[in-house]
Design a protein around this motif. Structure first.
Motif, short mmCIF file in Angstrom:
data_model
loop_
_atom_site.label_atom_id
_atom_site.label_comp_id
_atom_site.label_asym_id
_atom_site.label_seq_id
_atom_site.Cartn_x
_atom_site.Cartn_y
_atom_site.Cartn_z
N LYS A 257 7.74 -22.28 14.93
CA LYS A 257 7.19 -21.36 14.43
C LYS A 257 7.88 -20.51 13.21
CE LYS A 257 10.28 -18.77 18.94
NZ LYS A 257 11.64 -18.06 19.25
N LEU A 258 8.33 -21.25 12.57
CA LEU A 258 8.90 -20.15 10.85
C LEU A 258 7.92 -21.33 10.43
CD1 LEU A 258 12.33 -19.23 11.20
CD2 LEU A 258 10.51 -17.60 11.96
N GLY A 259 7.46 -22.46 9.79
CA GLY A 259 6.96 -22.88 8.86
C GLY A 259 8.27 -23.54 7.86
N GLY A 260 8.57 -23.95 8.25
CA GLY A 260 9.95 -24.37 7.59
C GLY A 260 9.35 -25.49 6.65
N ARG A 261 9.82 -25.52 4.94
CA ARG A 261 9.73 -26.21 4.30
C ARG A 261 10.02 -27.23 3.93
NH1 ARG A 261 9.12 -22.67 -0.60
NH2 ARG A 261 8.09 -24.24 -1.48
N LEU A 262 9.18 -28.66 3.89
CA LEU A 262 10.29 -29.75 3.42
C LEU A 262 10.07 -29.57 2.18
CD1 LEU A 262 11.94 -31.71 6.03
CD2 LEU A 262 9.27 -32.94 6.58
N LEU A 263 11.24 -29.84 1.59
CA LEU A 263 11.18 -30.09 0.23
C LEU A 263 11.65 -31.86 -0.21
CD1 LEU A 263 12.21 -26.67 -0.59
CD2 LEU A 263 10.00 -27.89 -0.51
N ASN A 264 11.55 -31.92 -1.10
CA ASN A 264 12.46 -33.26 -1.47
C ASN A 264 13.51 -32.38 -2.87
OD1 ASN A 264 11.44 -32.48 -4.23
ND2 ASN A 264 10.08 -34.69 -4.12
N GLY A 265 14.36 -33.91 -3.38
CA GLY A 265 15.06 -33.42 -3.95
C GLY A 265 15.63 -32.26 -5.26
N LEU A 266 13.73 -33.05 -6.08
CA LEU A 266 13.48 -31.58 -6.88
C LEU A 266 12.57 -30.50 -6.13
CD1 LEU A 266 11.36 -34.03 -9.20
CD2 LEU A 266 13.54 -34.27 -9.18
N PHE A 309 15.06 -31.57 1.94
CA PHE A 309 15.44 -29.66 1.93
C PHE A 309 14.40 -29.52 3.42
CE2 PHE A 309 17.21 -30.37 -1.90
CZ PHE A 309 18.86 -30.75 -1.83
N LEU A 310 15.00 -29.04 4.24
CA LEU A 310 14.62 -28.42 4.42
C LEU A 310 15.16 -25.83 4.59
CD1 LEU A 310 12.44 -27.77 7.61
CD2 LEU A 310 14.60 -27.60 8.96
N SER A 311 13.97 -25.44 4.51
CA SER A 311 14.19 -24.06 3.58
C SER A 311 13.16 -23.12 4.63
CB SER A 311 13.87 -24.49 2.74
OG SER A 311 13.66 -22.74 1.94
N PHE A 312 14.17 -22.58 4.60
CA PHE A 312 13.32 -21.18 5.49
C PHE A 312 13.57 -19.72 4.74
CE2 PHE A 312 14.67 -24.16 8.86
CZ PHE A 312 13.56 -23.75 9.57
N GLU A 313 14.16 -20.61 3.49
CA GLU A 313 14.53 -19.04 2.22
C GLU A 313 13.22 -18.41 1.95
OE1 GLU A 313 17.13 -21.27 -0.67
OE2 GLU A 313 16.07 -22.29 0.22
N HIS A 314 11.55 -18.66 2.25
CA HIS A 314 10.84 -18.09 2.14
C HIS A 314 10.72 -16.82 3.33
CE1 HIS A 314 9.81 -21.18 4.89
NE2 HIS A 314 9.24 -20.34 5.48
N CYS A 315 11.38 -16.62 4.40
CA CYS A 315 11.07 -15.99 5.68
C CYS A 315 12.61 -14.88 5.85
CB CYS A 315 11.86 -16.86 7.03
SG CYS A 315 10.87 -18.31 7.40
N PRO A 316 11.40 -13.32 6.05
CA PRO A 316 12.60 -12.40 6.19
C PRO A 316 13.68 -12.51 6.58
CG PRO A 316 9.94 -11.65 6.10
CD PRO A 316 10.22 -13.80 6.49
#
Ligand SMILES: Cc1cc2nc3c(=O)[nH]c(=O)nc-3n(C[C@H](O)[C@H](O)[C@H](O)COP(=O)(O)OP(=O)(O)OC[C@H]3O[C@@H](n4cnc5c(N)ncnc54)[C@H](O)[C@@H]3O)c2cc1C
Length: 573
Positions: A257-266, A309-316
């Motif tokens: 739905k939100l395009g959560g970003r998959l990030l490595n440890g860096l 990491f799975l990040s949704f921090e970019h979502c309002p």
């Protein structure tokens, strides 16, 4: 030996997940007397009730679609090994039947809504709401089971062996968990609907009842298993921080739905280095995502607990609240604030593509034995698309129920003969050693062997080591159950569970060792790449205490569907 209880029925259905309940309803509606049994509570014990997300079906209710397009995508994901078209072909009818039974598929402007999921070329995945699809499916089927006359139910009944007479399956032997009593069940047709095997692995998304019982029951009864090497790992199972009261795989729909970003440890996006062009949208198939995360961890670029990491921090925040709804509050109770922090995710054993081999009627090679749902193998080939598993449970369950009732209608008497069940009932009831080995520890050791050496990435050395260690555990377990067999004797239950888990683990490991290539969910680090000569299904049979394998060429592909195959939008409502 305690005198066994004796029960008779036309159709015995073992397992009351989506497949078993649908099978029971269909068999009873076709005129058969049905006994639906489960080692847990009826309709609440397996994966179906845990499934939160979507159900794949070419309804074409919003975007034009056709089951042949669904099959095309399923075959692509299955890397040429799928052996059945039934799943896609009958899905629209089953999903409409569930709709008529009141499951409550989400709708917009009166039309059933479908979400886009990885590997599906168009939006095809229906749902109830993003966290409630499996419970709604289970509830609907439970209600139908209760409404349908001719179905008897028995929970807390652990089926330990199938019983044969004259080379046919004639019923089963079981342990009644609450009393400790052995139970003999005579049946004209028996449907194995016991779900998958992910309990074999240390990190899994399943309930404790999913140790592969059905595969072991069928194998010991002489029915072949197919594609046992293909265990699907879900790439983004929850890893950290600790999460209580929520399903470990629930991140997937939010990522869609939100395009959560998959990030490595860096903190870097990395999936594009592993063949994905997802660019913020979640389009990566499960095997590739699993591979990408494990490789980042191996390269020392994992998150602190060994994942990504799975990040949704970019979502309002308002968008997060709208998408997650009350889940945001449940996350807050777990001290997770998605606006300020990522979560850690890692691959988790989730589903089994392999299983009991069956024809299009869901009948196995052994007369009287049918199979349905995740217990059946081959429909998804080397990798399953999102949403296809609940569909498989419903479609195969319905077909198995119908075929079982047709067999019963042709029969004039019960094939069951009491002496045929003696050995199996003796195991259930017999006096065992009071102090056997520590079965809980054995279970953990098996799960570690499978996770470390028979996980998504395999080598000859690791698989050979696993096979030896599984054999050692089988020796330790011995031939007779321990415990005194009284009510809720967990030592006895563990013995039966381990007996099945060890047999199934051996089938998975040996099949994986034999397949000297990489295909779908089976990745051999010593044999990277897919080989044309391995476009075969491996079929396993139990002979004289050993598992024998033969290769079988899968059925030919149908031609790809025409550009805009469709099912008529109006007809799909
Ligand atoms: C957390 C989670 C989320 C999922 N989400 C999705 C999704 O969104 N979409 C999708 O398509 N798929 C999903 N899946 C997969 C899907 O739910 C399963 O493949 C499917 O529901 C299997 O249905 P089933 O009826 O074959 O087996 P199950 O629902 O697992 O039922 C098997 C039953 O057999 C019983 N049983 C087992 N052994 C015995 C025995 N020896 N004697 C008696 N009873 C026995 C068990 O207690 C259980 O009740 C998910 C799976 C999990 C674990």
């Amino acid at each position: 030996m305690t005198e066994p209880m004796h029960v008779e029925t036309d159709v015995l259905v073992i397992g009351s997940g989506g497949a078993g309940m649908y099978a029971a309803i269909e068999a009873a509606q076709s005129g058969a007397r049905v006994l639906l049994v489960d080692r847990s509570l009826i309709g609440r014990g397996g994966a179906t009730v845990m499934a939160q997300m979507t159900v794949a079906v070419a309804l074409g209710s919003q975007t034009p679609d056709h089951w042949a397009c669904h099959l095309h995508d399923t075959l692509q994901a299955g890397r040429g090994l799928c052996v059945s078209r039934l799943l896609c072909e009958e899905a629209p009818d089953c999903i409409r039947q569930m709709d008529a039974w009141g499951v409550g598929w989400a709708r917009k402007d009166g039309r059933i809504v479908a979400a886009q999921a990885p590997g599906h070329a168009r939006p095809r995945c229906v749902y109830v709401d993003f966290l409630n699809t499996g419970p709604a499916v289970s509830k609907t089927l439970r209600a139908m089971v209760n409404k349908t006359s001719g179905i008897r139910k028995a929970g807390d009944l652990l089926v330990t062996d199938l019983v044969k007479h004259a080379e046919e399956v004639a019923g089963a032997a079981a342990l009644h968990l609450t009393s400790g009593a052995p139970v003999a069940i005579a049946a004209k047709a028996t449907i194995v609907a016991t779900g998958g095997l992910t309990r074999l692995y240390r990190r899994n998304s399943a309930s404790a009842n999913m140790g592969g019982d059905g595969y072991a029951l069928a194998l010991r009864a002489g029915a072949p298993l197919i594609d046992m090497e293909f265990v699907q790992f879900f790439p983004i199972g929850h890893l950290a921080p600790r999460l209580i009261g929520m399903d470990p795989i629930m991140w997937d729909p939010f990522r869609y739905k939100l395009g959560g970003r998959l990030l490595n440890g860096l903190g870097q996006e990395f999936t594009s280095q592993y063949g994905s062009s997802e660019d913020g949208a979640y389009m990566l198939t499960r095997d590739l995502a699993t591979y990408a995360i494990i490789k980042e961890v191996e390269a020392g670029r994992g998150s602190p607990h060994g994942g990504a990491f799975l990040s949704f921090e970019h979502c309002p925040p308002a968008e997060l609240r709208a998408a997650f709804g009350p889940v945001i509050d449940r996350l807050a109770i777990n001290a997770i604030d998605l606006t300020k922090m990522p979560v850690e995710v890692a691959p988790i054993a989730h589903y089994h593509m392999g299983g009991v081999a069956a024809d299009a009627r869901m009948e196995t090679e052994i007369p009287g034995l049918l199979v349905a749902g995740e217990a059946a193998g081959g429909a998804n080939g080397a990798n399953r698309l999102s949403g296809n598993a609940v569909t498989e449970a419903l479609v195969f369950g319905r077909r198995a129920g119908r075929s079982a009732a047709a067999r019963v209608a042709r029969m004039t008497s019960q094939p069951f003969r009491p002496p045929a069940a003696d050995a199996a009932l003796d195991l259930v009831a017999g006096d065992g050693a009071a102090n056997g080995p520590n079965s809980a520890d054995m279970m953990l050791r098996l799960q570690s062997i499978m996770a470390d050496d028979v996980g998504p990435f395999r080598t000859r050395e690791r698989l050979e080591r696993a096979i030896v260690r599984i054999g050692d555990l089988a020796g330790e377990l011995g031939e007779r159950p321990f415990g005194d067999g009284r009510c809720f004797d967990m030592r006895r239950v563990d013995w039966f569970d381990l007996r099945n888990m060890l047999l199934v683990a051996r089938a998975v490991a040996v099949a994986a060792l034999r397949r000297t290539e990489s295909r779908g969910a089976h990745q051999r680090e010593d044999f990277p790449g897919m080989l044309p000569e391995w476009r075969v299904n491996q079929v396993a049979r139990w002979r004289d205490g050993a598992i024998e394998f033969v290769s079988m060429i899968p059925p030919p592909y149908p031609p790809p569907p025409a550009a805009e195959g469709r099912e008529g939008v109006a007809a799909a409502q």
